[in-house]
Each structure stands twice: as structure tokens, then as C-alpha cells.
Write a protein that holds these residues in place. Structure first.
Motif, PDB file in Angstrom:
ATOM      1  N   ASN A  76       0.822  -1.205   0.000  1.00 53.42           N
ATOM      2  CA  ASN A  76       0.000   0.000   0.000  1.00 53.42           C
ATOM      3  C   ASN A  76       0.858   1.258   0.000  1.00 53.42           C
ATOM      4  O   ASN A  76       0.505   2.254  -0.624  1.00 53.42           O
ATOM      5  CB  ASN A  76      -0.948   0.000   1.194  1.00 53.42           C
ATOM      6  N   ALA A  80       0.884   4.216  -2.610  1.00 52.96           N
ATOM      7  CA  ALA A  80       0.711   5.591  -2.133  1.00 52.96           C
ATOM      8  C   ALA A  80       1.839   6.475  -2.653  1.00 52.96           C
ATOM      9  O   ALA A  80       1.603   7.635  -3.031  1.00 52.96           O
ATOM     10  CB  ALA A  80       0.653   5.626  -0.607  1.00 52.96           C
ATOM     11  N   GLU A 173      -4.052   2.655  -0.218  1.00 51.03           N
ATOM     12  CA  GLU A 173      -3.082   3.561  -0.837  1.00 51.03           C
ATOM     13  C   GLU A 173      -3.602   4.991  -0.944  1.00 51.03           C
ATOM     14  O   GLU A 173      -2.858   5.950  -0.722  1.00 51.03           O
ATOM     15  CB  GLU A 173      -2.625   3.038  -2.207  1.00 51.03           C
TER      16      GLU A 173
END
Length: 189
Positions: A76, A80, A173
Motif C-alpha cells: 500500500n 501511495a 493507498e
């Protein structure tokens, strides 16, 4: 915590295999935390390599902020970082692998390099990885490093699909990227 226990969490199924092999060779008690659900479909090494005890890895370099993360949250954080890159924010991603022992050298080096850190874990915030990192920074006298801790709040979380729960907790994310943007805006980065 249990003295001398090793606590690790794999970022994917290949690292899980490496950690299982490493745990079998380690003389300490070992706790291995892995998330619900399926893996990411990464290639699996034919022979698992042993991981050095308490050592993380830098997965991505950046300049504005660094994610210090563990377990399935690594994925994640990488996503991100991609979202943040679209906003011209360059985020580093560090897979710590071990909640205990911490990779103190890597964490302190990262803190001095970035000065803005986001700890991300799929664990309780109170007494979790982020808290341990803040204790380490305090002990090292790095009081000016800005830290945002993301994780599970101190309340009961209802049952449900993992992806939906992470979204609701802003640990997917998109949530991680948005919280990081707000954190950096707060400190003028």
C-alpha cells in the motif's frame, strides 16, 4: 513484550517463505505476523534465502518523506508513493521487515535523510511499530524529525473484507497518500 523475541511481518509471499526459513534457523522465539487473504502473485525463489536478523530494506528512494512500514502495508505504501509522485511529492519506502529487533541504523539514517517520516502498520497504533520508532528517535535526540503514525486506532474494528476495512481506516493507498499530503502541508514541506 517477551525478552529476546523476534517479531517479523512479510511484505509478500516470497518474503514470507524467507521469514519461515529464517525463523527455523533462529535460536530466539519468533513471531511471524501475516495478513488475511491471498498473496500478491510475486515470483517465489526456488531456494529461500535467510534474512539478516533485524535488517530492513530500502525499496524506493525519495526526498520529501519516507514511509517506514512493515508487512502487507509495504504494498500500500508503494502504491501511495506512486499517487504522491503524481503530486510531485517524492516518497521513499522502507520495508522494515522486523518489528523487533528494529533496524535502528536504517531508521536513524532515514530520519536524518528525510526529517519527515510516516510509519504505516496494520497493527494497533498504541504500543506499535510507530511508537517504537518514536522512542528510538527520542533516545537518539532527533526531536525535530516530524512523524505521522498510521495504523489501527484504539477501538474495536468490525469484521469485514480487508480491503474495505483498510479503506475505512484510510490505510489503503489512497488514504495513506491523502494523510501524507495533509501531514506535509501542515509542516510546509
Amino acid at each position: 513484550l517477551i525478552p529476546n523475541i523476534v517479531i517479523m511481518a512479510p511484505k509478500d509471499e516470497n518474503e514470507l517463505r524467507q521469514m519461515l526459513a529464517s525463523a527455523l534457523m533462529d535460536p530466539h522465539p519468533v513471531a511471524l505476523r501475516y495478513p488475511r487473504g491471498s498473496g500478491f502473485g510475486v515470483p517465489i525463489e526456488e531456494e529461500p534465502s535467510l534474512l539478516p536478523l533485524g535488517k530492513g530494506e530500502v525499496l524506493r528512494e525519495g526526498k520529501d518523506v519516507a514511509f517506514l512500514t512493515i508487512g502487507a502495508m509495504v504494498h500500500n505504501c508503494e502504491l501511495a508513493a506512486d499517487i504522491l509522485a503524481e503530486q510531485n511529492i517524492k516518497a521513499g519506502v522502507v520495508n522494515l521487515r522486523f518489528a523487533k529487533p528494529l533496524d535502528k541504523e536504517l531508521i536513524l539514517k532515514t530520519a536524518m535523510q528525510y526529517r519527515c517520516l510516516v510509519t504505516v502498520e496494520e497493527n494497533a497504533l498504541h504500543g506499535g511499530l510507530g511508537s517504537a520508532i518514536m522512542e528510538l528517535l527520542n533516545e537518539a535526540g532527533l526531536h525535530d524529525v516530524k512523524v505521522l503514525r498510521l495504523g489501527i486506532p484504539d477501538r474495536f474494528i468490525e469484521h469485514g473484507a480487508r480491503a474495505l476495512l483498510l479503506r475505512d481506516l484510510a490505510l489503503d493507498e489512497t488514504g495513506i497518500a491523502r494523510q501524507t499530503e495533509l501531514f506535509l502541508e501542515k509542516y510546509g514541506v
